[in-house]
Design a protein around this motif. Structure first.
Motif, PDB file in Angstrom:
ATOM      1  N   SER A  28       0.830  -1.215   0.000  1.00 49.90           N
ATOM      2  CA  SER A  28       0.000   0.000   0.000  1.00 49.90           C
ATOM      3  C   SER A  28       0.861   1.262   0.000  1.00 49.90           C
ATOM      4  N   GLY A  29       2.105   1.146   0.452  1.00 51.45           N
ATOM      5  CA  GLY A  29       3.006   2.297   0.419  1.00 51.45           C
ATOM      6  C   GLY A  29       3.619   2.555  -0.943  1.00 51.45           C
ATOM      7  N   ARG A  30       3.530   1.568  -1.833  1.00 52.02           N
ATOM      8  CA  ARG A  30       4.227   1.693  -3.128  1.00 52.02           C
ATOM      9  C   ARG A  30       3.332   1.648  -4.353  1.00 52.02           C
ATOM     10  N   LEU A  31       2.146   1.049  -4.243  1.00 52.16           N
ATOM     11  CA  LEU A  31       1.312   0.874  -5.432  1.00 52.16           C
ATOM     12  C   LEU A  31       0.010   1.659  -5.306  1.00 52.16           C
ATOM     13  N   PRO A  32      -0.605   2.023  -6.448  1.00 54.33           N
ATOM     14  CA  PRO A  32      -1.873   2.766  -6.397  1.00 54.33           C
ATOM     15  C   PRO A  32      -2.985   1.945  -5.752  1.00 54.33           C
ATOM     16  N   GLU A  33      -3.936   2.624  -5.145  1.00 54.45           N
ATOM     17  CA  GLU A  33      -4.940   1.914  -4.351  1.00 54.45           C
ATOM     18  C   GLU A  33      -5.875   1.052  -5.200  1.00 54.45           C
ATOM     19  N   ASP A  34      -5.972   1.350  -6.504  1.00 51.41           N
ATOM     20  CA  ASP A  34      -6.865   0.556  -7.354  1.00 51.41           C
ATOM     21  C   ASP A  34      -6.083  -0.432  -8.224  1.00 51.41           C
ATOM     22  N   VAL A  35      -4.914  -0.840  -7.752  1.00 48.52           N
ATOM     23  CA  VAL A  35      -4.088  -1.800  -8.494  1.00 48.52           C
ATOM     24  C   VAL A  35      -4.915  -3.029  -8.900  1.00 48.52           C
ATOM     25  N   LEU A  36      -4.613  -3.552 -10.090  1.00 53.55           N
ATOM     26  CA  LEU A  36      -5.275  -4.787 -10.536  1.00 53.55           C
ATOM     27  C   LEU A  36      -4.421  -5.975 -10.083  1.00 53.55           C
ATOM     28  N   ILE A  37      -4.977  -6.784  -9.211  1.00 54.03           N
ATOM     29  CA  ILE A  37      -4.261  -7.965  -8.726  1.00 54.03           C
ATOM     30  C   ILE A  37      -4.557  -9.147  -9.634  1.00 54.03           C
ATOM     31  N   VAL A  38      -3.505  -9.771 -10.131  1.00 55.11           N
ATOM     32  CA  VAL A  38      -3.649 -10.981 -10.950  1.00 55.11           C
ATOM     33  C   VAL A  38      -3.171 -12.151 -10.101  1.00 55.11           C
ATOM     34  N   VAL A  39      -4.104 -12.999  -9.733  1.00 52.92           N
ATOM     35  CA  VAL A  39      -3.831 -14.152  -8.879  1.00 52.92           C
ATOM     36  C   VAL A  39      -3.495 -15.342  -9.772  1.00 52.92           C
ATOM     37  N   VAL A  40      -2.319 -15.924  -9.555  1.00 51.96           N
ATOM     38  CA  VAL A  40      -1.900 -17.083 -10.349  1.00 51.96           C
ATOM     39  C   VAL A  40      -2.388 -18.348  -9.649  1.00 51.96           C
ATOM     40  N   LEU A  41      -3.392 -18.978 -10.246  1.00 51.91           N
ATOM     41  CA  LEU A  41      -3.976 -20.202  -9.671  1.00 51.91           C
ATOM     42  C   LEU A  41      -3.154 -21.420 -10.063  1.00 51.91           C
ATOM     43  N   LYS A  42      -3.248 -22.529  -9.325  1.00 50.62           N
ATOM     44  CA  LYS A  42      -4.192 -22.593  -8.213  1.00 50.62           C
ATOM     45  C   LYS A  42      -3.559 -22.211  -6.886  1.00 50.62           C
ATOM     46  N   GLY A  43      -2.253 -22.469  -6.753  1.00 47.05           N
ATOM     47  CA  GLY A  43      -1.599 -22.476  -5.443  1.00 47.05           C
ATOM     48  C   GLY A  43      -1.770 -21.235  -4.598  1.00 47.05           C
ATOM     49  N   SER A  44      -1.996 -20.067  -5.220  1.00 52.21           N
ATOM     50  CA  SER A  44      -2.005 -18.825  -4.444  1.00 52.21           C
ATOM     51  C   SER A  44      -3.383 -18.393  -3.979  1.00 52.21           C
ATOM     52  N   PHE A  45      -4.403 -19.249  -4.121  1.00 51.11           N
ATOM     53  CA  PHE A  45      -5.753 -18.764  -3.806  1.00 51.11           C
ATOM     54  C   PHE A  45      -5.931 -18.435  -2.331  1.00 51.11           C
ATOM     55  N   VAL A  46      -5.285 -19.171  -1.427  1.00 54.27           N
ATOM     56  CA  VAL A  46      -5.429 -18.888   0.008  1.00 54.27           C
ATOM     57  C   VAL A  46      -4.644 -17.619   0.362  1.00 54.27           C
ATOM     58  N   PHE A  47      -3.409 -17.554  -0.097  1.00 55.07           N
ATOM     59  CA  PHE A  47      -2.576 -16.363   0.133  1.00 55.07           C
ATOM     60  C   PHE A  47      -3.265 -15.114  -0.414  1.00 55.07           C
ATOM     61  N   ALA A  48      -3.782 -15.217  -1.634  1.00 56.81           N
ATOM     62  CA  ALA A  48      -4.410 -14.044  -2.260  1.00 56.81           C
ATOM     63  C   ALA A  48      -5.633 -13.582  -1.464  1.00 56.81           C
ATOM     64  N   ALA A  49      -6.409 -14.531  -0.973  1.00 57.50           N
ATOM     65  CA  ALA A  49      -7.615 -14.161  -0.208  1.00 57.50           C
ATOM     66  C   ALA A  49      -7.238 -13.409   1.060  1.00 57.50           C
ATOM     67  N   ASP A  50      -6.194 -13.870   1.735  1.00 56.96           N
ATOM     68  CA  ASP A  50      -5.747 -13.183   2.953  1.00 56.96           C
ATOM     69  C   ASP A  50      -5.097 -11.841   2.607  1.00 56.96           C
ATOM     70  N   LEU A  51      -4.302 -11.827   1.545  1.00 60.12           N
ATOM     71  CA  LEU A  51      -3.614 -10.584   1.167  1.00 60.12           C
ATOM     72  C   LEU A  51      -4.623  -9.503   0.769  1.00 60.12           C
ATOM     73  N   LEU A  52      -5.657  -9.885   0.027  1.00 62.18           N
ATOM     74  CA  LEU A  52      -6.662  -8.908  -0.393  1.00 62.18           C
ATOM     75  C   LEU A  52      -7.325  -8.242   0.802  1.00 62.18           C
ATOM     76  N   ARG A  53      -7.670  -9.038   1.806  1.00 59.65           N
ATOM     77  CA  ARG A  53      -8.331  -8.456   2.974  1.00 59.65           C
ATOM     78  C   ARG A  53      -7.359  -7.613   3.787  1.00 59.65           C
ATOM     79  N   ALA A  54      -6.084  -8.015   3.807  1.00 60.31           N
ATOM     80  CA  ALA A  54      -5.076  -7.189   4.488  1.00 60.31           C
ATOM     81  C   ALA A  54      -4.871  -5.879   3.726  1.00 60.31           C
ATOM     82  N   LEU A  55      -4.943  -5.926   2.397  1.00 56.14           N
ATOM     83  CA  LEU A  55      -4.818  -4.696   1.606  1.00 56.14           C
ATOM     84  C   LEU A  55      -5.984  -3.756   1.879  1.00 56.14           C
TER      85      LEU A  55
END
Ligand code: PRP
Length: 178
Positions: A28-55
């Motif tokens: 959040s200190g380096r990227l724009p607030e409306d950044v488009l997140i591209v989640v590389v499936l399948k392995g990152s689905f849990v990490f991405a879900a937690d990261l999105l809510r932390a963002l």
């Protein structure tokens, strides 16, 4: 500690949660607030879900799309080719993109994803991986944001599988012999 699944815990759930929060602060200190997140499936689905809510807690309002890339099949050795098995649905032209993946290993998958998104005209492409196996790198690529460095062990859990098993473990662990 080795748990009931025969997996040795490397990063427990609390440790992961804390680090994901720190990553969100860095992002959040380096990227724009409306950044488009591209989640590389399948392995990152849990990490991405937690990261999105932390963002979100860090004040960002990211957009999300998914891409499926595969190189391992059902074994533990990386094959030479990355396959695009499910494409993005969003237009990336002119966007600032953050690629999110669980592991950076040989680098083939991340390099493929970066090249694809650059070729489609994104204005900036950044990357975030939860785990970085630096000693395994075969392609010259690094992530902008890294959760943890790990050695050359086969990791499972928190979304990461071994032959379709272990994705549901709430921690990251090592399988010593497969
Ligand atoms: C894993 C992982 C990364 C990639 C990293 O995906 O999720 O995307 O390998 O390896 P590399 O740096 O050597 O390319 P995998 O192909 O196992 O697919 P999955 O995420 O669908 O399980």
């Amino acid at each position: 500690m080795t748990n009931r699944s025969g997996v040795e815990v490397i990063f427990d759930a609390d440790t992961i949660s804390r680090r994901v929060g720190e990553l969100a602060t860095e992002i959040s200190g380096r990227l724009p607030e409306d950044v488009l997140i591209v989640v590389v499936l399948k392995g990152s689905f849990v990490f991405a879900a937690d990261l999105l809510r932390a963002l979100d807690r860090s004040g960002m309002q990211p957009r999300v799309d998914f891409i499926s890339l595969s190189s391992y099949g059902t074994g533990t050795e990386s094959s030479r080719e990355v396959q695009l098995t499910r494409d993005l649905s969003e237009e990336v032209r002119g966007q600032t993109v953050l690629i999110v993946d669980d592991i950076l290993d040989t680098g083939r998958t991340l390099a493929f994803a970066v090249d694809l998104i650059v070729a489609r005209g994104a204005s900036a492409v950044h990357s975030c991986v939860l785990l970085d196996k630096r000693e395994r790198r075969e392609v010259r690529v690094d992530a902008d944001f890294v959760g943890f460095d790990v050695g050359n062990v086969f990791v499972v859990g928190y979304g990461i599988d071994l032959a379709h098993r272990y994705r549901s473990l709430p921690y990251i662990g090592a399988v010593r012999s497969v």
